[in-house]
Design a protein around this motif. Structure first.
Motif, PDB file in Angstrom:
ATOM      1  N   MET A  95       0.834  -1.193   0.000  1.00  0.00           N
ATOM      2  CA  MET A  95       0.000   0.000   0.000  1.00  0.00           C
ATOM      3  C   MET A  95       0.867   1.241   0.000  1.00  0.00           C
ATOM      4  O   MET A  95       1.932   1.278   0.640  1.00  0.00           O
ATOM      5  CB  MET A  95      -0.937  -0.015   1.208  1.00  0.00           C
ATOM      6  N   SER A  96       0.433   2.261  -0.708  1.00  0.00           N
ATOM      7  CA  SER A  96       1.222   3.479  -0.842  1.00  0.00           C
ATOM      8  C   SER A  96       1.354   4.178   0.504  1.00  0.00           C
ATOM      9  O   SER A  96       0.452   4.129   1.342  1.00  0.00           O
ATOM     10  CB  SER A  96       0.563   4.434  -1.848  1.00  0.00           C
ATOM     11  N   GLY A  97       2.507   4.827   0.682  1.00  0.00           N
ATOM     12  CA  GLY A  97       2.733   5.577   1.908  1.00  0.00           C
ATOM     13  C   GLY A  97       3.198   4.733   3.065  1.00  0.00           C
ATOM     14  O   GLY A  97       3.390   5.235   4.176  1.00  0.00           O
ATOM     15  N   SER A  98       3.390   3.415   2.842  1.00  0.00           N
ATOM     16  CA  SER A  98       3.859   2.561   3.932  1.00  0.00           C
ATOM     17  C   SER A  98       5.314   2.213   3.694  1.00  0.00           C
ATOM     18  O   SER A  98       5.843   2.354   2.612  1.00  0.00           O
ATOM     19  CB  SER A  98       3.031   1.276   3.999  1.00  0.00           C
ATOM     20  N   GLY A  99       5.936   1.741   4.759  1.00  0.00           N
ATOM     21  CA  GLY A  99       7.312   1.315   4.636  1.00  0.00           C
ATOM     22  C   GLY A  99       8.160   1.838   5.760  1.00  0.00           C
ATOM     23  O   GLY A  99       7.682   2.571   6.635  1.00  0.00           O
ATOM     24  N   PRO A 100       9.442   1.470   5.755  1.00  0.00           N
ATOM     25  CA  PRO A 100      10.320   1.870   6.835  1.00  0.00           C
ATOM     26  C   PRO A 100      10.403   3.372   6.984  1.00  0.00           C
ATOM     27  O   PRO A 100      10.358   4.127   6.018  1.00  0.00           O
ATOM     28  CB  PRO A 100      11.683   1.281   6.412  1.00  0.00           C
TER      29      PRO A 100
END
Length: 408
Positions: A95-100
């Motif tokens: 999903m966009s906007g997610s991550g480390p």
């Protein structure tokens, strides 16, 4: 532990907080006895993996000492990255906007979506360990002092000490002090606080499980949140930590925690403590239509390790005051149950163990004023943790509790 005429510290429950306290007492040569309701350490599935914060690691190191902590540290997994990556469980897409993220030491609460938790603790790594492994290490050296199949129903205080009262009406030997660490259903907590310590049923439900690391290869390294927003009654999501180096070894297992918002799932016969195959079947039914990239976590799960549970929370405003009893106090979930949001429960529990153990070691054992000093300091950090965990859970789990909500 050396022979002594000193009366023991009585510890109720053999969970993580109780065993870590026992380790601290053992190092200080303070006698103790542990009373545990289960018949053995392997009586129940241990289920899930715990993420350790800087404060949690510091507390464990303080209680264990440098040599034993090094063994503990070597058992921990270390994963890179500073935040969650979120995957749509139906499509398998990130999903966009997610991550480390690089927000070490902070919790982002502004902007869209749920609060972004800071996950890294030492060396910029996310540190975790299976609860079962952690419990077994904390048990080492304490085995002769554990009394299995002893369900504590309360306590009796006299002018010379305190005794645990068991469900069958029998009593323990007299101890100098008693510590209630037997979890959310603690009878000691209810008696000590005169009912002020309450644990609420949030309505949300969870399942802990494990699978061979090869089932996680589709995710890759990182801390992941798998989200399903297609269920008619609410959201289902899974949190898991995939560390490098083990994904090609089918003999190693990673854990996951599945959570469902209130109303999404119930348990057969309203039994919210079921383990093994019945709990595994619920998880598989909930994830049957998920993308193959993530469904392997459930198709290949170790069914015997699955455990279904109610998601509970103590009074969101924080740990209440009660009249201090010099010979009795409480630690861990018995005094501050938290939702899984933020991963604060276990980290706060081990802080209790380290603090109380340090105070007892400093006074050479029980001394009037120890429980008062412990409770004063514990209320500050534990209340902050309960409020933060509940705040995140309102967005992540869709929970809302009040004084009128059902208790456990």
């Amino acid at each position: 532990m050396a022979l002594t005429t000193q009366k023991p510290i009585l510890i109720c429950g053999a969970g993580l907080a109780s065993l870590l306290l026992a380790q601290s007492l053992r190092r200080a040569s303070i006698p103790f006895l542990i009373f545990e309701r289960d018949s053995s350490i392997s009586f129940r599935a241990q289920g899930y993996r715990l993420r350790l914060s800087s404060e949690g690691l510091d507390a464990i190191e303080s209680a264990l000492g440098s040599a034993q902590f090094q063994r503990f540290w070597d058992m921990c997994g270390k994963t890179g990255g500073g935040g969650f990556g979120t995957i749509n469980a139906i499509t398998g897409e990130k999903m966009s906007g997610s991550g480390p993220s690089n927000n070490a030491g902070q919790t982002k609460t502004s902007g869209r979506g749920p609060p972004q938790e800071s996950l890294a603790s030492r060396g910029g790594k996310i540190v975790g360990i299976a609860r079962g492994d952690m419990r077994r290490l904390f048990m080492e050296g304490c085995e002769p002092f554990v009394r299995w199949s002893h369900r504590v129903a309360g306590y009796e205080v006299s002018t010379s000490g305190v005794r645990a009262v068991f469900e069958d009406g029998s009593r323990s030997v007299e101890g100098d002090m008693l510590v209630g660490g037997e979890g959310v259903s603690s009878r000691v907590a209810k008696q000590l606080s005169n009912g002020k310590l309450k644990v609420y049923d949030t309505g949300a439900r969870g399942i802990h499980g494990q699978a061979p690391t090869t089932a996680f290869k589709g995710l890759g390294e990182g801390v992941w949140r798998l989200a399903d927003e297609t269920k008619p009654n609410g959201k289902v999501f899974v949190m898991t930590n995939v560390r490098p180096g083990d994904m090609d070894d089918p003999d190693v297992q990673f854990g996951w925690t599945l959570a469902a918002q209130p109303g999404v799932v119930g348990a057969p016969n309203d039994d919210y403590t079921i383990v093994g195959k019945p709990a595994a079947e619920i998880a598989k039914a909930l994830t049957r239509d998920w993308h193959p990239r993530v469904r392997t976590l459930f198709d290949e799960m170790v069914e015997s390790e699955a455990a279904f549970w109610k998601i509970t929370c103590s009074t969101p405003s924080g740990v209440p005051d009660w009249q201090n009893e010099p010979r009795v106090t409480v630690i861990g979930d018995a005094v501050h149950s938290m939702t899984p949001a933020g991963g604060m429960g276990a980290n706060t529990a081990v802080r209790d163990s380290a603090l109380l153990g340090k105070l007892l070691a400093g006074s050479g054992g029980y001394k009037e004023g120890v429980t008062g000093a412990y409770e004063k300091e514990m209320r500050v950090y534990a209340s902050e943790a309960v409020r933060a965990s509940y705040g995140m859970a309102t967005s992540q789990f869709g929970v809302a509790i009040s004084e009128d909500s059902p208790t456990v």
